[in-house]
Scaffold this active site. Structure first.
Site, short mmCIF file in Angstrom:
data_model
loop_
_atom_site.label_atom_id
_atom_site.label_comp_id
_atom_site.label_asym_id
_atom_site.label_seq_id
_atom_site.Cartn_x
_atom_site.Cartn_y
_atom_site.Cartn_z
CD GLU A 198 -4.80 -7.82 1.78
OE1 GLU A 198 -5.68 -7.07 2.28
OE2 GLU A 198 -3.59 -7.54 1.82
CD GLU A 231 -2.81 -1.23 2.41
OE1 GLU A 231 -2.75 -0.32 3.25
OE2 GLU A 231 -3.58 -2.21 2.54
#
Length: 1077
Positions: free
Chosen positions: A460, A337
């Site tokens: 995810e 991220e």
């Protein structure tokens, strides 16, 4: 090795049954007496951890119970420090178990050991701990501590620990937990098949465990049945693994304690693990970025953070290997991220987040100023990760166009440098098939990342119903579309693959989104949902496989496969620059002004130096160092020069960390012509990393174009532009260039001499019939005599005699000490690879400062000694390049080319290297570099022999004698150094063999020259000197170093021994005497 007997075996049986049918509700118990736990430590740490921040656990071979492997506990600070292991998955409250462990200490006297059980009361949420057994243990004796104990029925997360009443070091082994009576079966309701088997031939199917779900036997049974990949939800993130106490800038302490039970479960059951994550702006403690490891400290410098980052990554991989060597750590999210959601920051700041700490800001950007830390992290991870662990960049909102493009740009750069293996698409989306996270945006992002050439893992995945806004059928449709997209990629892509699809949670009761959003494949009771059935419907049964052994391991990282033409890449520059980028300040862009094929080519412009060109990174998974490949590109220019030399080269970093540049091919061409740079057998250096193939010019800054760039399987035949017609040879006397010599030519010549007309440059070349460089009455006279047939050819003026100042008795004179240092006018070394009669081999070419391919150079081949290779002579130890550079700069040596081949490889020896030298080395080198050879035919090589020399040291000296005997037609100058000729039984035999070779050649004494050298204390002197004396007696040699008067000399350095430190000075003394006759 001891047999591991764990509950997983019984679970596996129940799971196996669950594959085929739903267990009836009246079958709830299996009758057996069994071991619930048996930790032997023969391979892994079996879920045991250090109790106490400074306590250290280590496995010790042959020191366990019964001489096997055991666990040692050291560096305890208090009596409460020791070892513990969470056993919640195996143990239930309200059940009596017998606990047993063997312990030993090597202290003095008797030590009191304690075996304790702790648990969480699920009703009161209180932590409880009870000592269930104590025992006094005599030093040096293995002793069993055991007890029966029943925790309350409300107990969960049951943990076992071992301590003593002091801080003594101790060893423990053979931890067993047993129960009597009936084992509760794990009832798991299943669909008709299991996901990991359905998709085994496509990718791994994964899920998530955390510290809570790992102790849930129903969830773990579901994991065992359905999935073959596990990610720790939080337990391997930085805040779970970084240890503040005792960390230093160069040694960051790490702990796997929070992940231990999950890693142990995966290791015992052969489930692959995705590491998540190393570098993240979130869930990383602030002290990690601050001076003195304190939250209130100042931000550290970049250099300090480099140290901490490298140490952290290094120690994480090392600790996983130390504790769980059998674990299949198949992938790792190195950076998580790092790209901002802010379109302004992806456009102008390379995607870097706002600097700072907390609220989405990045402490990494605070220290580094931008996202440069990403490449550093991947560089360190590549250095320390296990070979089978693939490295990923992982992010969310990865389908948002501006963020997608920024991620793709970052990852393409990392992939092209060989640092990244894939992109992790987190895939937190909703069940809407359209909209922001709709399937079209999602598939476009997936294809974008695949187009990089790397692999993709969906890491995810959860698909929210948004508290009932979307139906379970809509969710099922979206799940199916995502899985179908991944399957389609793997069925059609010739580039990267999807190697894993991982859902972010085992069931709807265990999701970070909350059960009301029901985002997963199983409901809160572990029942399969419509989404599960939809996913299970994609792969026909004929394509199912073994989920415990998925295709390729499911880890990705396969090299690219060549297409039907044998091409790994083929860049046509029609509408795209592909993966080509500019070098230096140059600019690369598409141009329709000229093209070799199609309508566009790649233009390289705004160059300020010759090396400013165009480059393409090579993926080391495809272009494997040490292997051979074919490289091809065509190049052209339109204006700015009368000719230019194009070079296709490889830039790489070698094993010492030095950046190197190796020529693949080079050719000279005129304007408005395409030239083919092509090497079908180029061997990439075996130690190469960070590789780029690039195109530049040799010595100008003109704009140029390239087209049809190809990297292919070795030996691939690629047709290039037809060779430009060569100029016909000059016909002396044909002044008007009509192909005949007659009175018209004589008239033009006379008028030129009288200055009545001005001849063109080509006409002047034909009019200068005596080739002395000027046109005068002598040329008129000669042409007249030729036309009258008084002469039948034009005599050519003899070259002037050499003006070199010879010495008749050269003495050993070392080069000045300053010559061992780098020279301001340094030449360059080019590593070349060729394929010959002894296979594919390498050699090095020294090009003098200012090398001009339009000029002609003498060439000297120099062979290494025994146990050495082609790199020895130009190594930092010998420093011969520095000596050559200085000698040329200071006018002591004429600029020349020096080549260092090798007699290693294939069936080659020092004695028979001359065969490869004749057939392969000379033609290869002198077709690429500008020597006096007009062609590399045997006739062309022979005609230029007076400009070619050969020498060698030690075994290379032996090679030199064999080259002389077998290659006199190709070579005129010889420099045997510290090596004699291995022939016959006496010095006279050696001399006679050399004389016979000279006799066969028909050469005069002015057409071959020998300058030999060695040290008086060198072992070779005893063999060389008698041979030299026998040769001096032959009529074939005139002994003197003045080669204007003789052709043979032997330099002996007083006291010199077998060392390149002397030999380099022999070359410095002898080489100036070559190439003057």
């Amino acid at each position: 090795m001891k047999n591991k007997r764990v509950l997983a075996k019984i679970t596996a049986l129940v799971v196996l049954l669950g594959v085929f049918f739903v267990l009836p509700s009246n079958i709830s118990q299996l009758y057996a007496d069994y071991e619930v736990v048996h930790d032997t430590f023969e391979v892994n740490f079996d879920g045991w951890c250090n109790l106490g921040v400074d306590t250290y656990l280590t496995a010790v071979e042959n020191e366990g119970n019964n001489g096997t492997r055991g666990m040692m506990v050291i560096n305890r600070s208090s009596a409460s420090d020791g070892a513990y292991s969470e056993k919640g998955f195996y143990l239930d409250g309200g059940v009596e178990y017998k606990y047993s462990v063997f312990v030993k200490h090597n202290g003095t006297g008797t030590e009191t050991f304690k075996l304790s059980v702790s648990y969480l009361d699920s009703e009161t949420e209180e932590e409880n701990k009870e000592v269930i057994a104590t025992k006094d243990v005599v030093a040096g004796e293995w002793t069993e501590i055991s007890a029966k104990y029943k925790a309350p029925k409300t107990a969960v997360n049951i943990t076992l620990s071992i301590t003593t009443d002091s801080t003594v070091d101790f060893i423990f082994d053979d931890v067993t937990i047993t129960r009597k009576g009936m084992a509760e079966a794990n009832t798991v309701y299943a669909a008709n098949a299991v996901l990991k088997d359905m998709y085994a031939n496509y990718f791994r199917v994964g899920s998530v465990l955390n510290s809570g779900t790992v102790n849930n036997s129903s969830i773990k049974a579901l994991i065992l049945r359905e999935f073959n990949s596990i990610t720790c939800e939080n337990e391997m993130k930085p805040d779970a693994t970084l240890v503040q106490s005792g960390s230093t800038n160069t040694n960051i302490r790490v702990s796997l304690n929070r992940a231990a039970s999950i890693l142990n479960f995966c290791a015992q059951n052969n489930i692959a693990v995705r590491g998540h994550t190393l570098v993240w702006h979130s869930q990383t403690p602030q002290w990690f970025f601050k001076d003195n490891f304190q939250d209130n400290g100042n931000w550290v410098s970049q250099s300090v953070m480099d140290q901490r980052l490298e140490s952290y990554i290094k120690n994480m991989f090392a600790e996983i290997q130390r504790q769980y060597p059998s674990l299949n750590l198949y992938a790792y999210d190195v950076v998580n991220e790092a790209v901002s959601d802010d379109a302004n920051r992806t456009r102008y700041y390379g995607g870097a987040r706002e600097p700072g700490y907390g609220n989405g800001r990045s402490p990494w950007v605070q220290i580094y100023g931008d996202n440069k830390f990403i490449e550093k992290a991947f560089t360190y991870a590549r250095k320390y990760a296990p070979a089978n662990c693939k490295l990923y960049y992982n992010d969310y909102n990865e389908y948002w166009d501006h963020k997608r493009d920024c991620i793709a740009s970052i990852c393409a750069n990392l992939y092209n440098k060989g640092l990244l293996d894939g992109v992790g698409m987190q895939s937190h989306i909703n069940a809407d098939m359209n909209g922001f996270s709709g399937i079209q945006n999602y598939k476009a992002a997936l294809q974008k990342y695949i187009n990089i050439g790397c692999d993709v893992q969906i890491t995810e995945l959860d698909i929210s119903t948004e508290n009932g806004k979307f139906s379970l059928q809509q969710q099922a449709d979206k799940y199916k579309a995502v899985f179908q997209a991944a399957v389609d990629i793997n069925r059609t892509s010739s580039k990267g693959k999807v190697t894993a699809v991982c859902v972010w949670g085992p069931n709807d009761a265990n999701t970070w989104l909350g059960s009301q959003n029901a985002p997963l494949l199983f409901n809160a009771n572990n029942q399969p949902k419509p989404a599960y059935n939809a996913v299970a419907s994609i792969i026909p049964q004929s394509e199912w496989g073994d989920g415990n052994n998925p295709a390729g391991g499911g880890g990705g990282g396969k090299p690219e496969e060549p297409d039907a033409n044998g091409y790994y890449y083929h860049d046509t520059f029609e509408g795209s620059v592909g993966q080509w980028t500019a070098r230096g300040p140059a600019e690369v862009l598409l141009s329709g002004r000229t093209a070799y094929k199609g309508s566009e080519s790649l233009l390289v412009r705004n160059r300020t130096a010759a090396w400013n060109g165009a480059q393409r990174a090579l993926n080391p998974r495809t272009f494997v160092p040490g292997n051979t490949y074919c490289f091809s590109v065509v190049a052209s220019f339109i204006e700015g020069a009368s000719s230019t030399t194009f070079c296709m080269k490889l830039q790489y970093v070698d094993g010492s960390g030095t950046q190197r540049y190796d020529t693949i091919d080079m050719k000279t061409v005129g304007p408005n012509q395409w030239v083919h740079l092509y090497n079908p057998q180029y061997r990439i250096p075996s130690d190469a990393t960070d590789m780029y193939v690039y195109v530049e010019t040799a010595d100008d800054t003109i704009n140029f174009y390239i087209d049809e760039a190809i990297g292919a399987v070795a030996g691939t035949v690629i047709e290039g532009p037809a060779p430009q017609p060569t100029q016909p040879p000059v016909l002396l006397g044909d002044v008007n260039g009509d192909g005949t010599i007659n009175s018209t030519d004589l008239t033009m010549l006379k008028r030129s001499v009288l200055r009545a007309i001005t001849l063109t440059d080509d006409a002047k070349a034909r009019a200068d019939v005596d080739k002395n460089g000027s046109i005068n009455s002598t040329d008129v006279l000669l042409l007249s005599r030729y036309l009258l047939r008084v002469i039948d050819k034009f005599p050519v003026a003899e070259n002037p005699s050499s003006s070199f100042k010879y010495e008749s008795a050269v003495q050993y004179r070392p080069a000045p000490d300053s010559y061992l240092n780098p020279c301001p006018q340094a030449g360059r070394i080019v590593k070349e690879t060729y394929t010959g009669i002894n296979g594919t081999k390498s050699l090095n070419v020294y090009l003098p400062y200012g090398y001009d391919p339009n000029k002609k150079y003498n060439i000297f081949y120099l062979m290494h000694g025994g146990g050495e290779n082609e790199n020895t002579i130009f190594s930092n130890d010998v420093k011969l390049q520095n000596i050559l550079d200085h000698a040329i700069m200071n006018g002591e040596l004429e600029p020349l080319i020096v080549v260092t081949p090798t007699f290693n490889g294939g069936n080659c020896t020092a004695q028979n290297f001359y065969q490869e030298f004749r057939q392969n080395v000379i033609p290869f080198v002198e077709s690429k570099y500008s020597t006096y050879a007009e062609s590399t035919t045997p006739q062309g090589i022979a005609a230029s022999r007076m400009h070619r020399g050969f020498g060698g040291f030690s075994m290379g000296g032996l090679t030199t004698w064999y080259v002389m005997v077998n290659c006199l037609d190709y070579v005129a100058y010889f420099m045997p150094l510290s090596g004699d000729y291995w022939y016959g039984n006496s010095p006279q035999d050696k001399a006679n063999s050399i004389a016979e070779a000279i006799n066969r050649s028909g050469l005069s004494k002015r057409e071959y020259f020998v300058f030999a050298a060695t040290g008086s204390d060198h072992i070779a002197y005893a063999n060389m000197n008698p041979q030299i004396e026998a040769m001096k007696a032959l009529p074939h040699f005139d002994y003197t170093s003045d080669f204007s008067k003789g052709n043979f000399y032997f330099l002996v350095a007083p006291g010199a021994t077998h060392w390149w430190g002397y030999v380099r000075h022999y070359i410095y003394d002898a080489l100036p005497y070559f190439f003057h006759e």
